[in-house]
Structure formats: structure tokens, C-alpha cells
Design an enzyme around this catalytic site. Structure first.
Site, PDB file in Angstrom:
ATOM      1  CB  SER A 140      -8.083 -31.220 -43.118  1.00  0.00           C
ATOM      2  OG  SER A 140      -7.983 -30.040 -42.344  1.00  0.00           O
ATOM      3  CE1 TYR A 153      -3.054 -29.982 -44.898  1.00  0.00           C
ATOM      4  CE2 TYR A 153      -4.583 -28.438 -43.861  1.00  0.00           C
ATOM      5  CZ  TYR A 153      -4.057 -29.721 -43.978  1.00  0.00           C
ATOM      6  OH  TYR A 153      -4.540 -30.729 -43.189  1.00  0.00           O
TER       7      TYR A 153
END
Length: 253
Positions: A140, A153
Site C-alpha cells: 500500500s 495499518y
């Protein structure tokens, strides 16, 4: 037949799109996920559309035992895996560290980091036995920038980035490629899961610009897997045109 690809988290989003892309190119597939009905529906659709074989494996990557048992019992014919796509992953909630939910932390760490490790460790012996293979880890832009309330995260995706670099080094002697693909804002189930079913909150994330689509990530994944044997893309960041990184996005509202 071009070979076998294993895709984790294939029941939706990037994983489903990647499975469809490779199936259309003639690959046989091993697809994994927790939702058996979705896996079986995808199996049926791909086998009928592309005259390939699909092996659905129902397990949770967070379970080391389930991963180990599954791959220890993988039929011999399915062990000649050419590409492993570690796609299974998720984000849960947006909150500051002091207000974070530790159960959410555990789920993200267990899925995004430990799940990737468990599956990789189980599959790498198959690749080493062949003297070739390609591991593609879906990261990501959160692996590159930490954003407000994204703490854990972001930490898990930073870990994916570091593990991808480590795998590349460790697997050099075995002719195994390792690629990390880091997508930016992409409209899949991602935000619905993050906001625990709040569709309005999820939709708001993508207002004012065109986000990436799952098919975009599938196209890139397929591209990096098709390069000549002597070429490996180690690290790739892909964003919508309106997004510079994990923090800055230009929205027209």
C-alpha cells in the site's frame, strides 16, 4: 497452459480481479479465502469461461495451523506454483493510538503481516524445488507514508515493504523474484471493511476523484509477472492520477 498462480484473499477486490486476469491468460489457479461460497462461485465462473483448472482452498491466513495443514496436503500436481500473490489484507477503523481498538490491531497484524509470512513460508519450498518462481506482495502507499489515524495499518504495510526487501535478499540464490506492489486509493471492499459496513463513509473516501479500480492492480500484477526471466521489478507504487501519495489527494467536490 502457462502455469499455476496462487492468489490469497481471492474472494473480492484485488484478489478476485487478479484471478480473473491470469485465468484469461490461461493460467491454472489456486484461490484462497475465508468465504467458501464466493470461492466456489469464482471457481465455476473461471473454469467455464477459460477452460482452466481452479483449486479453491478455504482457510484464514491468520491461522498458522490451517496454512501449514493446507499446504502440507496440497496435491503434487498443484505444487508447481509459478506465481504467489500475497494479497490477503485489510484495514480496520481510523483512530489515534490511544483510542485504538486492540482487537482491530491484532486482526490487521495477524492478517497483513503474519498471514503473509505463514503462506510464504509454506509455499517457498515449492518454488525452491523448481529453481524459479515469483512472489508478489500487495502492499500500500501506507507502506511509504504514515497518515493521521492510520498508525497500525500503516505499520503493517511498512512491514510488508520490509519483508519484501528481505525476501528479495534471502531468495537471491534460488532464482526467485520478489515484487512489492503498493496501490494507492482503490475502490474495492477495502473502505467498507475499514468502516465496518458503513457504506456512506466508504463512498466518501472516493468522492471528488477517480480512484484506482481492482482491474488496474490486476493489470500491473500481470505485467510484472510477464517480464523476461532476467528482469525483476522490486518495488512499484501505483496511485490514481489525483493522488500523489498516502497523504495528498486532489479532490474536486
Amino acid at each position: 497452459m502457462k502455469g499455476i498462480i496462487l492468489v490469497t484473499g481471492a474472494t473480492a477486490g484485488f484478489g478476485e480481479a487478479i484471478a480473473k486476469k491470469f485465468a484469461a491468460a490461461g493460467y491454472h489457479l489456486i484461490i484462497t479465502g475465508r468465504r467458501e461460497e464466493r470461492l466456489e462461485a469464482l471457481q465455476t465462473a473461471l473454469e467455464q469461461a477459460h477452460n482452466i483448472k481452479v483449486l479453491p482452498l478455504v482457510f484464514d491466513v491468520r491461522s498458522k495451523e490451517a496454512v501449514n495443514v493446507t499446504f502440507e496436503n496440497l496435491p503434487e500436481a498443484w505444487r508447481k506454483i509459478d506465481v504467489l500473490v500475497n494479497n490477503a489484507g485489510l484495514a480496520l477503523d481510523l483512530s489515534t493510538i490511544d483510542e485504538g481498538n486492540s482487537d482491530d490491531w491484532d486482526t490487521m497484524i495477524d492478517t497483513n503481516v503474519k498471514g503473509l509470512l505463514y503462506v510464504s513460508k509454506a509455499v517457498i519450498p515449492f518454488l525452491k524445488a523448481q529453481g524459479k518462481g515469483h512472489i508478489i506482495n500487495i502492499g500500500s502507499t501506507a507502506a511509504k507514508n504514515v497518515y493521521l489515524k492510520g498508525n497500525v495499518y500503516c505499520a503493517t504495510k511498512h512491514a510488508v515493504d520490509a519483508l519484501s526487501q528481505a525476501m528479495r535478499i534471502d531468495l537471491l540464490p534460488y532464482n526467485i523474484k520478489v515484487t512489492a506492489i503498493h496501490p494507492g486509493a482503490a475502490e474495492t471492499e477495502f473502505s467498507v471493511v475499514r468502516f465496518k459496513g458503513d457504506q456512506a463513509a466508504a463512498d466518501n473516501v472516493y468522492k471528488g476523484f477517480e480512484p484506482l479500480h481492482a482491474e488496474d492492480i490486476a493489470d500491473v500484477t500481470f505485467y510484472v509477472s510477464q517480464l523476461p526471466a532476467h528482469v525483476c521489478i522490486n518495488d512499484l507504487v501505483i496511485t490514481p492520477t489525483a493522488q500523489a501519495n498516502a497523504i495528498y489527494t486532489h479532490k474536486v467536490l
